[in-house]
Design an enzyme around this catalytic site. Structure first.
Site, PDB file in Angstrom:
ATOM      1  N   MET A 280      40.563  39.388 -20.515  1.00 40.41           N
ATOM      2  CA  MET A 280      40.642  37.949 -20.581  1.00 40.41           C
ATOM      3  C   MET A 280      38.985  37.789 -20.213  1.00 40.41           C
ATOM      4  O   MET A 280      38.469  38.311 -19.392  1.00 40.41           O
ATOM      5  CB  MET A 280      41.270  37.295 -19.881  1.00 40.41           C
ATOM      6  CG  MET A 280      42.792  37.738 -19.845  1.00 40.41           C
ATOM      7  SD  MET A 280      44.038  36.648 -18.628  1.00 40.41           S
ATOM      8  CE  MET A 280      45.557  37.644 -19.013  1.00 40.41           C
TER       9      MET A 280
ATOM     10  N   MET B 265      53.058  35.823 -28.673  1.00 39.72           N
ATOM     11  CA  MET B 265      53.050  35.432 -27.291  1.00 39.72           C
ATOM     12  C   MET B 265      54.208  34.477 -26.937  1.00 39.72           C
ATOM     13  O   MET B 265      54.642  33.645 -27.612  1.00 39.72           O
ATOM     14  CB  MET B 265      51.868  34.499 -26.927  1.00 39.72           C
ATOM     15  CG  MET B 265      50.350  35.499 -26.867  1.00 39.72           C
ATOM     16  SD  MET B 265      50.549  36.884 -25.633  1.00 39.72           S
ATOM     17  CE  MET B 265      50.930  35.937 -24.082  1.00 39.72           C
TER      18      MET B 265
ATOM     19  N   MET C  67      42.310  39.034 -25.222  1.00 40.58           N
ATOM     20  CA  MET C  67      42.413  37.435 -24.789  1.00 40.58           C
ATOM     21  C   MET C  67      40.902  36.647 -25.062  1.00 40.58           C
ATOM     22  O   MET C  67      40.424  36.469 -23.714  1.00 40.58           O
ATOM     23  CB  MET C  67      43.281  36.872 -23.943  1.00 40.58           C
ATOM     24  CG  MET C  67      44.692  37.285 -24.420  1.00 40.58           C
ATOM     25  SD  MET C  67      45.844  36.913 -22.990  1.00 40.58           S
ATOM     26  CE  MET C  67      45.821  38.457 -22.203  1.00 40.58           C
TER      27      MET C  67
ATOM     28  N   HIS D  38      45.162  44.118 -25.206  1.00 39.84           N
ATOM     29  CA  HIS D  38      45.377  42.760 -25.704  1.00 39.84           C
ATOM     30  C   HIS D  38      44.207  42.156 -25.395  1.00 39.84           C
ATOM     31  O   HIS D  38      43.762  41.714 -24.200  1.00 39.84           O
ATOM     32  CB  HIS D  38      46.660  42.244 -25.078  1.00 39.84           C
ATOM     33  CG  HIS D  38      46.830  40.894 -25.529  1.00 39.84           C
ATOM     34  ND1 HIS D  38      47.543  40.091 -24.776  1.00 39.84           N
ATOM     35  CD2 HIS D  38      46.562  40.131 -26.291  1.00 39.84           C
ATOM     36  CE1 HIS D  38      48.062  38.752 -25.422  1.00 39.84           C
ATOM     37  NE2 HIS D  38      46.892  38.866 -26.535  1.00 39.84           N
TER      38      HIS D  38
ATOM     39  N   ASP E 143      45.471  43.714 -20.544  1.00 39.32           N
ATOM     40  CA  ASP E 143      45.081  42.520 -20.790  1.00 39.32           C
ATOM     41  C   ASP E 143      43.744  42.184 -20.335  1.00 39.32           C
ATOM     42  O   ASP E 143      43.265  42.264 -19.264  1.00 39.32           O
ATOM     43  CB  ASP E 143      45.985  41.375 -19.900  1.00 39.32           C
ATOM     44  CG  ASP E 143      47.350  41.288 -20.467  1.00 39.32           C
ATOM     45  OD1 ASP E 143      47.526  41.133 -21.572  1.00 39.32           O
ATOM     46  OD2 ASP E 143      48.296  41.547 -19.753  1.00 39.32           O
TER      47      ASP E 143
ATOM     48  N   ASP F 131      55.255  39.367 -25.699  1.00 41.52           N
ATOM     49  CA  ASP F 131      54.264  39.201 -24.427  1.00 41.52           C
ATOM     50  C   ASP F 131      54.726  38.049 -23.589  1.00 41.52           C
ATOM     51  O   ASP F 131      54.156  36.859 -24.327  1.00 41.52           O
ATOM     52  CB  ASP F 131      53.025  39.814 -24.587  1.00 41.52           C
ATOM     53  CG  ASP F 131      52.157  39.742 -23.188  1.00 41.52           C
ATOM     54  OD1 ASP F 131      52.851  39.870 -22.468  1.00 41.52           O
ATOM     55  OD2 ASP F 131      50.976  40.133 -23.573  1.00 41.52           O
TER      56      ASP F 131
ATOM     57  N   HIS G  13      49.868  48.529 -21.336  1.00 44.04           N
ATOM     58  CA  HIS G  13      49.403  47.260 -21.771  1.00 44.04           C
ATOM     59  C   HIS G  13      48.128  46.752 -20.719  1.00 44.04           C
ATOM     60  O   HIS G  13      48.276  46.470 -19.779  1.00 44.04           O
ATOM     61  CB  HIS G  13      50.631  46.282 -21.719  1.00 44.04           C
ATOM     62  CG  HIS G  13      49.950  45.138 -22.619  1.00 44.04           C
ATOM     63  ND1 HIS G  13      49.919  44.994 -23.946  1.00 44.04           N
ATOM     64  CD2 HIS G  13      49.635  43.590 -22.422  1.00 44.04           C
ATOM     65  CE1 HIS G  13      49.750  43.649 -24.359  1.00 44.04           C
ATOM     66  NE2 HIS G  13      49.369  43.149 -23.335  1.00 44.04           N
TER      67      HIS G  13
ATOM     68  N   SER H 161      52.694  45.959 -18.218  1.00 49.19           N
ATOM     69  CA  SER H 161      51.165  45.310 -18.213  1.00 49.19           C
ATOM     70  C   SER H 161      50.489  45.659 -16.881  1.00 49.19           C
ATOM     71  O   SER H 161      51.004  45.217 -15.838  1.00 49.19           O
ATOM     72  CB  SER H 161      51.396  43.841 -18.633  1.00 49.19           C
ATOM     73  OG  SER H 161      50.194  43.128 -18.312  1.00 49.19           O
TER      74      SER H 161
END
Length: 227
Positions: A34, A134, A65, A63, A32, A172, A30, A7
Protein backbone atom coordinates in the site's frame (compact mmCIF):
# COMPACT_ATOMS: atom_id res chain seq x y z
CA UNK A 1 -8.43 -27.83 -4.43
CA UNK A 2 -9.12 -24.46 -2.76
CA UNK A 3 -6.02 -22.40 -2.02
CA UNK A 4 -5.34 -20.49 1.19
CA UNK A 5 -3.19 -17.34 1.17
CA UNK A 6 -2.31 -16.01 4.64
CA UNK A 7 -1.93 -12.24 4.60
CA UNK A 8 1.20 -10.92 6.27
CA UNK A 9 -0.64 -7.65 6.83
CA UNK A 10 -1.82 -9.38 10.02
CA UNK A 11 1.62 -10.77 10.86
CA UNK A 12 4.37 -9.29 13.04
CA UNK A 13 6.39 -7.14 10.65
CA UNK A 14 9.42 -7.32 12.95
CA UNK A 15 9.74 -11.07 12.34
CA UNK A 16 8.39 -11.72 8.87
CA UNK A 17 10.65 -14.70 8.15
CA UNK A 18 9.37 -16.49 11.26
CA UNK A 19 5.79 -15.52 10.44
CA UNK A 20 6.18 -17.04 6.98
CA UNK A 21 7.46 -20.26 8.54
CA UNK A 22 4.48 -20.27 10.91
CA UNK A 23 2.08 -20.79 7.98
CA UNK A 24 3.94 -23.71 6.39
CA UNK A 25 1.49 -25.59 4.23
CA UNK A 26 -0.06 -22.41 2.86
CA UNK A 27 -0.46 -22.23 -0.90
CA UNK A 28 0.68 -18.63 -1.18
CA UNK A 29 1.88 -15.86 1.11
CA UNK A 30 -0.26 -12.80 0.43
CA UNK A 31 1.71 -9.54 0.52
CA UNK A 32 -0.30 -6.31 0.69
CA UNK A 33 1.60 -3.37 -0.78
CA UNK A 34 0.00 0.00 0.00
CA UNK A 35 1.31 3.43 -0.96
CA UNK A 36 -0.87 5.82 1.11
CA UNK A 37 -2.25 7.24 -2.14
CA UNK A 38 -4.48 4.62 -3.76
CA UNK A 39 -5.49 3.57 -0.25
CA UNK A 40 -5.12 5.52 3.02
CA UNK A 41 -2.44 3.31 4.49
CA UNK A 42 1.29 2.70 4.03
CA UNK A 43 2.78 -0.78 4.36
CA UNK A 44 5.82 -2.47 2.86
CA UNK A 45 7.37 -2.18 -0.57
CA UNK A 46 9.75 -3.74 -3.04
CA UNK A 47 12.84 -4.11 -0.77
CA UNK A 48 10.84 -6.09 1.80
CA UNK A 49 9.36 -8.30 -0.91
CA UNK A 50 12.84 -9.01 -2.25
CA UNK A 51 14.03 -9.98 1.25
CA UNK A 52 10.97 -12.07 1.97
CA UNK A 53 11.45 -13.98 -1.28
CA UNK A 54 14.83 -15.12 0.03
CA UNK A 55 13.42 -16.09 3.42
CA UNK A 56 10.61 -18.45 2.40
CA UNK A 57 9.81 -21.13 -0.13
CA UNK A 58 6.11 -20.24 -0.09
CA UNK A 59 5.35 -18.41 -3.35
CA UNK A 60 4.50 -14.73 -2.93
CA UNK A 61 1.14 -13.33 -4.00
CA UNK A 62 1.69 -9.56 -4.15
CA UNK A 63 -1.44 -7.40 -4.04
CA UNK A 64 -0.52 -3.89 -5.16
CA UNK A 65 -2.87 -1.27 -3.75
CA UNK A 66 -0.89 1.51 -5.35
CA UNK A 67 -1.08 4.23 -7.94
CA UNK A 68 0.67 3.75 -11.29
CA UNK A 69 0.87 -0.08 -11.23
CA UNK A 70 1.81 0.07 -14.94
CA UNK A 71 5.18 1.37 -13.78
CA UNK A 72 5.70 -0.56 -10.55
CA UNK A 73 4.01 -3.96 -10.93
CA UNK A 74 6.61 -5.47 -13.31
CA UNK A 75 9.31 -4.80 -10.72
CA UNK A 76 7.52 -7.09 -8.27
CA UNK A 77 7.48 -9.82 -10.89
CA UNK A 78 11.21 -9.27 -11.43
CA UNK A 79 11.71 -9.52 -7.66
CA UNK A 80 10.33 -13.06 -7.75
CA UNK A 81 6.64 -12.70 -6.93
CA UNK A 82 4.79 -15.70 -8.29
CA UNK A 83 1.60 -13.69 -8.68
CA UNK A 84 1.18 -9.94 -9.02
CA UNK A 85 -2.21 -8.27 -8.62
CA UNK A 86 -2.90 -4.75 -9.85
CA UNK A 87 -6.07 -2.75 -9.31
CA UNK A 88 -7.91 -2.11 -12.53
CA UNK A 89 -9.06 1.24 -11.14
CA UNK A 90 -5.43 2.40 -11.06
CA UNK A 91 -4.07 0.79 -14.24
CA UNK A 92 -3.78 2.84 -17.43
CA UNK A 93 -3.26 -0.13 -19.77
CA UNK A 94 -4.38 -3.30 -17.97
CA UNK A 95 -4.04 -5.64 -20.95
CA UNK A 96 -0.49 -4.54 -21.66
CA UNK A 97 0.35 -4.75 -17.95
CA UNK A 98 -1.06 -8.28 -17.67
CA UNK A 99 0.98 -9.37 -20.67
CA UNK A 100 4.11 -7.77 -19.24
CA UNK A 101 3.66 -9.64 -15.95
CA UNK A 102 3.18 -12.95 -17.72
CA UNK A 103 6.24 -12.32 -19.89
CA UNK A 104 8.27 -11.87 -16.70
CA UNK A 105 7.11 -15.25 -15.40
CA UNK A 106 4.48 -14.08 -12.93
CA UNK A 107 0.79 -14.87 -12.82
CA UNK A 108 -1.20 -11.76 -13.78
CA UNK A 109 -4.11 -10.82 -11.55
CA UNK A 110 -6.63 -7.97 -11.64
CA UNK A 111 -8.28 -6.66 -8.46
CA UNK A 112 -11.57 -4.81 -8.12
CA UNK A 113 -12.80 -2.68 -5.26
CA UNK A 114 -16.21 -3.64 -3.84
CA UNK A 115 -18.05 -0.98 -5.87
CA UNK A 116 -16.30 -1.79 -9.17
CA UNK A 117 -18.43 -4.10 -11.35
CA UNK A 118 -16.85 -7.04 -13.12
CA UNK A 119 -18.95 -6.86 -16.29
CA UNK A 120 -17.07 -4.00 -18.04
CA UNK A 121 -13.88 -6.09 -17.83
CA UNK A 122 -15.26 -9.33 -19.26
CA UNK A 123 -13.11 -9.01 -22.39
CA UNK A 124 -9.96 -8.76 -20.25
CA UNK A 125 -10.46 -12.10 -18.53
CA UNK A 126 -8.55 -14.21 -21.09
CA UNK A 127 -5.49 -12.04 -20.44
CA UNK A 128 -5.48 -12.91 -16.75
CA UNK A 129 -4.60 -15.79 -14.46
CA UNK A 130 -6.66 -14.59 -11.50
CA UNK A 131 -9.33 -12.07 -10.55
CA UNK A 132 -9.30 -10.69 -7.01
CA UNK A 133 -12.59 -9.41 -5.65
CA UNK A 134 -12.22 -7.26 -2.56
CA UNK A 135 -14.82 -8.20 0.04
CA UNK A 136 -13.94 -5.17 2.17
CA UNK A 137 -12.77 -1.70 1.22
CA UNK A 138 -9.03 -2.01 0.58
CA UNK A 139 -6.55 -0.35 2.89
CA UNK A 140 -6.80 -1.99 6.30
CA UNK A 141 -6.86 -5.50 7.73
CA UNK A 142 -9.33 -6.81 10.29
CA UNK A 143 -12.48 -5.54 8.58
CA UNK A 144 -15.78 -7.41 8.55
CA UNK A 145 -16.78 -9.35 5.44
CA UNK A 146 -19.28 -7.59 3.15
CA UNK A 147 -22.04 -10.09 2.40
CA UNK A 148 -23.27 -7.88 -0.43
CA UNK A 149 -20.23 -9.06 -2.39
CA UNK A 150 -21.54 -12.64 -2.69
CA UNK A 151 -23.66 -11.91 -5.81
CA UNK A 152 -20.61 -10.31 -7.44
CA UNK A 153 -18.58 -13.44 -6.73
CA UNK A 154 -21.32 -15.52 -8.38
CA UNK A 155 -21.46 -13.25 -11.44
CA UNK A 156 -17.69 -13.38 -11.83
CA UNK A 157 -17.67 -17.15 -11.62
CA UNK A 158 -20.41 -17.29 -14.26
CA UNK A 159 -18.32 -15.14 -16.61
CA UNK A 160 -15.25 -17.32 -16.07
CA UNK A 161 -17.20 -20.49 -16.77
CA UNK A 162 -19.00 -18.98 -19.75
CA UNK A 163 -15.67 -18.40 -21.46
CA UNK A 164 -14.24 -21.76 -20.39
CA UNK A 165 -11.28 -20.11 -18.64
CA UNK A 166 -8.88 -21.70 -16.17
CA UNK A 167 -8.99 -18.53 -14.11
CA UNK A 168 -8.61 -18.42 -10.34
CA UNK A 169 -11.14 -16.34 -8.39
CA UNK A 170 -9.68 -14.88 -5.22
CA UNK A 171 -11.49 -13.11 -2.38
CA UNK A 172 -9.80 -10.84 0.13
CA UNK A 173 -11.30 -9.23 3.20
CA UNK A 174 -12.96 -10.67 6.27
CA UNK A 175 -12.36 -14.28 5.20
CA UNK A 176 -12.65 -16.54 8.24
CA UNK A 177 -14.15 -19.80 9.44
CA UNK A 178 -17.56 -18.10 9.49
CA UNK A 179 -17.41 -16.71 5.94
CA UNK A 180 -15.18 -18.95 3.80
CA UNK A 181 -17.89 -21.49 3.04
CA UNK A 182 -20.19 -18.80 1.65
CA UNK A 183 -17.39 -17.52 -0.56
CA UNK A 184 -16.60 -21.02 -1.84
CA UNK A 185 -20.26 -21.75 -2.51
CA UNK A 186 -20.51 -18.51 -4.52
CA UNK A 187 -17.53 -19.39 -6.72
CA UNK A 188 -14.26 -18.35 -5.07
CA UNK A 189 -11.41 -20.85 -5.04
CA UNK A 190 -8.50 -18.77 -3.66
CA UNK A 191 -8.89 -17.22 -0.21
CA UNK A 192 -6.86 -14.50 1.50
CA UNK A 193 -7.06 -14.76 5.29
CA UNK A 194 -5.25 -12.43 7.66
CA UNK A 195 -6.38 -12.29 11.27
CA UNK A 196 -8.17 -15.64 10.91
CA UNK A 197 -4.73 -17.21 10.43
CA UNK A 198 -2.28 -15.03 12.29
CA UNK A 199 -4.67 -14.46 15.18
CA UNK A 200 -4.90 -18.20 15.78
CA UNK A 201 -2.81 -20.07 18.34
CA UNK A 202 -1.52 -22.33 15.56
CA UNK A 203 -1.47 -20.47 12.22
CA UNK A 204 -0.54 -23.58 10.21
CA UNK A 205 -3.47 -25.49 11.68
CA UNK A 206 -5.75 -22.55 10.89
CA UNK A 207 -4.65 -22.71 7.24
CA UNK A 208 -5.46 -26.42 7.08
CA UNK A 209 -8.83 -25.94 8.76
CA UNK A 210 -9.84 -23.14 6.39
CA UNK A 211 -8.81 -25.22 3.38
CA UNK A 212 -10.89 -28.16 4.64
CA UNK A 213 -13.93 -25.91 5.09
CA UNK A 214 -13.55 -24.45 1.62
CA UNK A 215 -13.08 -27.91 0.08
CA UNK A 216 -16.28 -29.22 1.66
CA UNK A 217 -18.27 -26.19 0.54
CA UNK A 218 -16.81 -26.37 -2.98
CA UNK A 219 -17.75 -30.02 -3.45
CA UNK A 220 -21.45 -29.18 -3.08
CA UNK A 221 -21.38 -25.71 -4.66
CA UNK A 222 -23.86 -25.00 -7.51
CA UNK A 223 -21.12 -23.71 -9.82
CA UNK A 224 -19.15 -26.95 -9.48
CA UNK A 225 -22.17 -29.16 -10.10
CA UNK A 226 -22.94 -27.13 -13.24
CA UNK A 227 -19.54 -27.83 -14.81
Amino acid sequence: MPQICPSILSADFARLAAEAEAVRGADWLHVDVMDNHFVPNLTLGLPVVESLRKATDIPLDCHLMIEDPDRWAPQYAEAGAGSVTFHVEAASAPIRLARDLRALGSRASMALRPATPIEPYEDLLPELDMVLLMTVEPGFGGQSFLDIMLPKIRRTRQLIDRHGLQLWLQVDGGVSASTIERCADAGADVFVAGSAVYGADDPAAAVAALRAQAKTATESAPWVRAL
